[in-house]
Scaffold this motif. Structure first.
Motif, short mmCIF file in Angstrom:
data_model
loop_
_atom_site.label_atom_id
_atom_site.label_comp_id
_atom_site.label_asym_id
_atom_site.label_seq_id
_atom_site.Cartn_x
_atom_site.Cartn_y
_atom_site.Cartn_z
N LYS A 101 0.82 -1.22 0.00
CA LYS A 101 0.00 0.00 0.00
C LYS A 101 0.86 1.27 0.00
O LYS A 101 0.59 2.20 -0.74
N SER A 102 1.87 1.29 0.84
CA SER A 102 2.73 2.47 0.93
C SER A 102 3.43 2.74 -0.40
O SER A 102 3.48 3.87 -0.87
N LYS A 103 3.95 1.69 -1.00
CA LYS A 103 4.62 1.85 -2.30
C LYS A 103 3.63 2.33 -3.36
O LYS A 103 3.93 3.23 -4.13
N TRP A 104 2.45 1.71 -3.38
CA TRP A 104 1.45 2.06 -4.38
C TRP A 104 1.02 3.51 -4.24
O TRP A 104 0.96 4.25 -5.21
N TYR A 105 0.72 3.93 -2.98
CA TYR A 105 0.28 5.31 -2.76
C TYR A 105 1.39 6.30 -3.11
O TYR A 105 1.13 7.36 -3.70
N THR A 106 2.62 5.98 -2.76
CA THR A 106 3.74 6.89 -3.05
C THR A 106 3.93 7.04 -4.56
O THR A 106 4.04 8.17 -5.06
N LYS A 107 3.96 5.94 -5.26
CA LYS A 107 4.13 6.00 -6.73
C LYS A 107 2.96 6.71 -7.39
O LYS A 107 3.15 7.49 -8.33
N ARG A 108 1.77 6.47 -6.88
CA ARG A 108 0.58 7.14 -7.44
C ARG A 108 0.65 8.65 -7.19
O ARG A 108 0.29 9.45 -8.06
N TRP A 109 1.11 9.05 -6.00
CA TRP A 109 1.24 10.47 -5.68
C TRP A 109 2.24 11.13 -6.64
O TRP A 109 1.96 12.20 -7.20
N LEU A 110 3.38 10.49 -6.83
CA LEU A 110 4.39 11.03 -7.75
C LEU A 110 3.84 11.15 -9.17
O LEU A 110 4.07 12.15 -9.85
N LYS A 111 3.10 10.14 -9.59
CA LYS A 111 2.50 10.17 -10.94
C LYS A 111 1.47 11.28 -11.04
O LYS A 111 1.44 12.02 -12.02
N ARG A 112 0.60 11.41 -10.02
CA ARG A 112 -0.42 12.48 -10.02
C ARG A 112 0.22 13.86 -10.11
O ARG A 112 -0.34 14.77 -10.73
N LYS A 113 1.35 14.03 -9.44
CA LYS A 113 2.04 15.32 -9.44
C LYS A 113 2.89 15.49 -10.70
O LYS A 113 3.44 16.56 -10.93
N GLY A 114 3.02 14.43 -11.48
CA GLY A 114 3.78 14.50 -12.73
C GLY A 114 5.28 14.54 -12.49
O GLY A 114 6.02 15.07 -13.33
N ILE A 115 5.75 14.00 -11.39
CA ILE A 115 7.18 14.05 -11.06
C ILE A 115 7.91 12.88 -11.71
O ILE A 115 7.58 11.72 -11.48
N LYS A 116 8.91 13.22 -12.50
CA LYS A 116 9.72 12.21 -13.19
C LYS A 116 10.86 11.76 -12.26
O LYS A 116 11.43 12.57 -11.53
#
Length: 187
Positions: A101-116
């Motif tokens: 869950k932590s990994k999924w939420y973190t990666k999703r947050w980065l994707k939502r923010k558009g951070i490469k």
């Protein structure tokens, strides 16, 4: 350049949101014990909590969607992406748990923010190990201990300015991603 970046309070506005969530948790699950000292950094000193209360709260956070609600620090995505586009390697090094869950939420947050980025290292309790393994050239973190570890390894480091690290004046402090980008650009 290989750039190591912490996430919480370096890329995202975590601390204030975490305190708000802790206050809600305190009311809901701990019968509203309330604040002991709002200016403290440790939850056991900030609230009338013991280590078990803190552990339970952090487990609650790790399995909730709390991370998705975080705002990014001003222009973090813009300048991290500029660094990535200029050929720098971006490696997030975080203490966040490596559970699903932590990994999924973190990666999703980065994707939502558009951070490469190139890589995320989770559950990094000793960031010095990760910095060595990843051959980091520059570390950006809000935690003085990690900045000191980087410097001890001969790695350039910037300390992201926060309300809880003000007494540490001897480190190369930064207040924004625009400032970080300018410092890297200058060489």
């Amino acid at each position: 350049m290989r750039i190591g970046i912490d996430i919480d309070d370096t890329t995202s506005k975590t601390n204030d949101a975490l305190i708000e969530e802790a206050y809600i948790y305190d009311k809901k699950y701990l019968k509203g014990r309330g604040f002991q000292d709002k200016n403290e950094y440790s939850f056991t000193k900030m609230f009338f909590w013991n280590v078990v209360d803190v552990d339970n709260f952090l487990n609650y956070i790790r399995t909730s969607n709390f991370v998705l609600k975080l705002d990014e620090l001003e222009d973090a995505s813009k300048y991290i992406n500029k660094l990535k586009d200029k050929g720098h390697t971006i490696i997030f090094i975080t203490k966040r748990s490596k559970n699903f869950k932590s990994k999924w939420y973190t990666k999703r947050w980065l994707k939502r923010k558009g951070i490469k980025y190139d890589k995320i290292i989770f559950n990094s309790k000793d960031k010095a190990e990760a910095m060595k393994k990843e051959k980091i050239d520059l570390m950006i973190d809000d935690d003085v201990k990690n900045v000191k570890k980087a410097l001890d390894l001969g790695i350039k480091a910037y300390l992201m300015d926060t309300r809880y690290n003000q007494e540490y004046k001897k480190y190369d402090r930064v207040t924004s991603w625009k400032e970080i980008y300018s410092k890297i650009k200058e060489g």
